[in-house]
Design a protein around this motif. Structure first.
Motif, PDB file in Angstrom:
ATOM      1  N   TYR A 179      -0.780  -5.163 -10.329  1.00  0.00           N
ATOM      2  CA  TYR A 179      -1.667  -5.600  -9.014  1.00  0.00           C
ATOM      3  C   TYR A 179      -2.708  -5.946  -9.688  1.00  0.00           C
ATOM      4  O   TYR A 179      -4.088  -5.645 -10.740  1.00  0.00           O
ATOM      5  N   ASP A 180      -3.168  -7.223  -8.691  1.00  0.00           N
ATOM      6  CA  ASP A 180      -3.672  -7.739  -9.583  1.00  0.00           C
ATOM      7  C   ASP A 180      -5.381  -7.863  -8.267  1.00  0.00           C
ATOM      8  O   ASP A 180      -4.971  -8.360  -6.931  1.00  0.00           O
ATOM      9  N   PHE A 181      -6.425  -7.881  -9.113  1.00  0.00           N
ATOM     10  CA  PHE A 181      -7.854  -7.041  -8.269  1.00  0.00           C
ATOM     11  C   PHE A 181      -7.660  -8.423  -7.472  1.00  0.00           C
ATOM     12  O   PHE A 181      -9.322  -8.425  -6.174  1.00  0.00           O
ATOM     13  N   ASN A 182      -7.532  -9.491  -7.674  1.00  0.00           N
ATOM     14  CA  ASN A 182      -8.178 -11.049  -6.976  1.00  0.00           C
ATOM     15  C   ASN A 182      -7.056 -11.094  -5.911  1.00  0.00           C
ATOM     16  O   ASN A 182      -7.405 -11.661  -4.480  1.00  0.00           O
ATOM     17  N   GLN A 183      -6.079 -10.496  -5.447  1.00  0.00           N
ATOM     18  CA  GLN A 183      -5.379 -10.427  -4.487  1.00  0.00           C
ATOM     19  C   GLN A 183      -4.761  -9.456  -3.660  1.00  0.00           C
ATOM     20  O   GLN A 183      -5.454  -9.783  -2.024  1.00  0.00           O
TER      21      GLN A 183
ATOM     22  N   LYS B 199     -16.737  -7.084  -9.559  1.00  0.00           N
ATOM     23  CA  LYS B 199     -16.573  -5.765 -11.253  1.00  0.00           C
ATOM     24  C   LYS B 199     -15.330  -6.163 -11.775  1.00  0.00           C
ATOM     25  O   LYS B 199     -15.257  -5.808 -12.937  1.00  0.00           O
ATOM     26  N   LEU B 200     -15.243  -5.716 -10.902  1.00  0.00           N
ATOM     27  CA  LEU B 200     -13.317  -5.393 -11.242  1.00  0.00           C
ATOM     28  C   LEU B 200     -12.344  -6.335 -11.729  1.00  0.00           C
ATOM     29  O   LEU B 200     -11.627  -6.424 -12.769  1.00  0.00           O
ATOM     30  N   ILE B 201     -12.474  -7.535 -10.468  1.00  0.00           N
ATOM     31  CA  ILE B 201     -11.595  -9.053 -10.905  1.00  0.00           C
ATOM     32  C   ILE B 201     -12.629  -9.747 -12.476  1.00  0.00           C
ATOM     33  O   ILE B 201     -11.538 -10.352 -13.346  1.00  0.00           O
ATOM     34  N   ALA B 202     -13.519  -8.816 -13.098  1.00  0.00           N
ATOM     35  CA  ALA B 202     -14.620  -9.599 -13.992  1.00  0.00           C
ATOM     36  C   ALA B 202     -13.937  -8.708 -14.945  1.00  0.00           C
ATOM     37  O   ALA B 202     -14.123  -9.105 -16.082  1.00  0.00           O
TER      38      ALA B 202
END
Length: 549
Positions: free
Chosen positions: A239-243, A321-324
């Protein structure tokens, strides 16, 4: 009748229509039960019976066995209703009195909790063969009471309520083992309006979850040791945290509850305490209470079960923070002041509060991630400066006072969030308008327009948002509209000066939390002491260097 087995059936991407059908069916059943219990309340009924006949499903609303209303549905409704109740059922049979739940079949006797829009229905059910279901002893309780009954301590109830009322996003439900995962899922389905989608490890649900979570609250499950561990497993499964839209994460296990009927003070074996990491050990002089055995608990000292929880709610800062890809320690530093705990820490609070025992807690968990221990050690040092104890289970067991802003005044283990706040993050994370703050908000109180402009420019260039007031009276009016994270005030002003403003702020039950920095042209040690005595948090000359200010 088909029933969900203990081994999951994985879905492929071809099964998207099946998932969409599951979501639609769940929404339809939610509307059906809302209407049905509304009819029961209106007609003053005391029970509901579902009876499957050859060509119809009869739903009867009864009062002392007298039929008040009969509803006829297609027979195809029975199986979805059965599954719906099974997903929210807790067995109360003698051999499973510790509170086992089932995502498969209904036991002969069970307790089910069903979330309605503004309430939770708690009912005793009976499964009388494959064709008859009966719901009786029906109780409607507020959502907050249902959350409390599951076992959430006061420091978590607000966050749990927010998660239970989520209208979109993934809710990651987890537990250390498969049996507790079933129980935890049942509990979350009971208090929320979320729809159970499936296991996080199921590759067939990923694309559907990414799309459907924008419009619906969806539950996905995974085995994990705490709420953050479960959240990070999203990345492991692609899973992509950005999506993905995420509402939050809850990790939960259930332990035996001390019998309240025979609760007495008792000594605890010191070896049980020594198992705990030093950061979690309660004071040696703390009093413990355990069940001593009585007729109500069949001399066992235990009566039913209680949840042990680790919970987090997604916010803008956490998402960034998760995306980074920030490390776990950074995430815990952000989340711990907002209520995230390890299962073991929450369990220790319940032990010291007389709700369970070390012996039954250790059957669920014995470990704490190092990141949590490090943050707790940092917190102890921080609290030492404030003269407060890191361990105050009594505060966590009380019902929280009304909060002015979301997560603004919450306490964990008796520790105010403002006393342990990450650098350059807002004290009031959510403003009264409901919008999440990314930058701290400063209220500048200054009667000189030129000085006011200079201070605004100074603080905005340092990464703060600002609002201004021309004197103390104007400042008090501004506080009714918004709550800043810091007040910087001049001392000498018309109408209401800085001294009177500080006195009023520190006498107010909410405003007293806001740090106050007083600026003045006067350089006088005695005057500085008097300002601090009034409640000002610091004192600074206007001629001080910019970096210090």
């Amino acid at each position: 009748m088909s029933k969900t087995g203990s081994t999951p059936t994985y879905l492929s991407t071809k099964d998207t229509p099946l998932l969409a059908q599951r979501v639609e069916e769940s929404a339809r059943l939610a509307r059906f039960f809302t209407k049905l219990f509304g009819e029961l309340e209106h007609l003053q009924g005391d029970s509901i019976v579902f009876r499957l006949e050859s060509d119809t499903l009869r739903v009867l609303v009864l009062n002392q066995e007298v039929e008040l209303k009969s509803i006829r549905l297609k027979p195809s409704w029975y199986e979805p209703i059965y599954r719906w109740l099974a997903d929210r059922a807790w067995s109360v049979s003698e051999e499973t009195s510790s509170g086992s739940s089932s995502l498969a079949a209904l036991p002969e006797k069970f307790v089910a909790a069903i979330r309605l829009p503004k309430q939770v229905v708690i009912t005793v059910g009976q499964s009388r063969g494959p064709q008859v279901l009966r719901l009786s002893s029906i109780e409607l309780v507020p959502i907050s009471i249902a959350i409390e009954r599951v076992g959430f301590l006061s420091y978590l109830r607000e966050n749990c309520y927010e998660l239970a009322c989520a209208t979109s996003g993934l809710i990651i439900v987890s537990a250390p083992d498969a049996e507790n995962l079933k129980k935890s899922t049942s509990a979350m389905l009971s208090i929320s309006q979320a729809i159970y989608l499936g296991s996080l490890s199921d590759p067939g649900i990923k694309n559907f979850a990414l799309e459907a979570s924008v419009r619906n609250p969806l539950i996905v499950t995974v085995q994990a040791g705490d709420a953050l561990d479960a959240l990070l497993k999203l990345k492991e499964f692609g899973y992509d945290f950005n999506q993905v839209v995420i509402a939050g994460s809850i990790c939960q296990g259930f332990v035996r509850r001390c019998c309240p009927h025979c609760l007495r003070e008792a000594a605890v074996d010191s070896k049980l305490v020594e198992v705990l990491p030093p950061e979690l050990r309660p004071p040696q002089d703390i009093s413990y209470r355990i069940g001593r055995g009585c007729a109500q608990c069949d001399m066992s000292g235990y009566f039913g079960s209680i949840g042990v929880q680790s919970l987090l709610v997604m916010d803008v800062v956490l998402r960034e923070k998760l995306i980074a890809g920030e490390e776990q320690l950074s995430l815990v530093r952000h989340l711990y002041p907002l209520g995230l705990k390890s299962l073991l820490e929450d369990g220790v609070m319940k032990v010291t509060g007389g709700l369970t025992t070390y012996a039954t807690l250790y059957n669920l968990t014995r470990t704490v991630p190092q990141a949590f221990l490090k943050v707790m050690a940092e917190l102890r040092k921080k609290e030492a400066a404030y003269g407060k104890s890191v361990y105050s289970p009594e505060a966590s067991l009380e019902i929280d006072a009304t909060k002015v802003t979301k997560r603004s005044t919450s306490t964990q283990s008796g520790v105010s969030a403002q006393n342990y706040h990450a650098e350059n993050e807002p004290l009031f994370a959510v403003g009264p308008d409901g919008k999440i703050r990314v930058k701290p908000l400063l209220l500048i109180v200054e009667d000189d327009p030129d000085q006011q402009n200079i201070l605004e420019l100074l603080y905005r260039s340092a990464g703060y948002d600002t609002i201004t007031a021309s004197d103390g009276m104007d400042a008090m009016a501004k506080l009714e509209q918004d709550l800043p994270d810091l007040i910087v005030t001049d001392l000498m002003m018309p109408r209401m000066d800085g001294s009177e403003l500080t006195t009023r702020l520190k006498a107010h039950p909410v405003y007293k939390q806001i740090p106050v920095l007083v600026l003045t042209v006067v350089s006088d040690g005695e005057r500085e002491y008097s300002l601090l005595d009034l409640g000002a948090d610091d004192y600074c000359e206007k001629t001080i260097q910019r970096k210090i200010l």
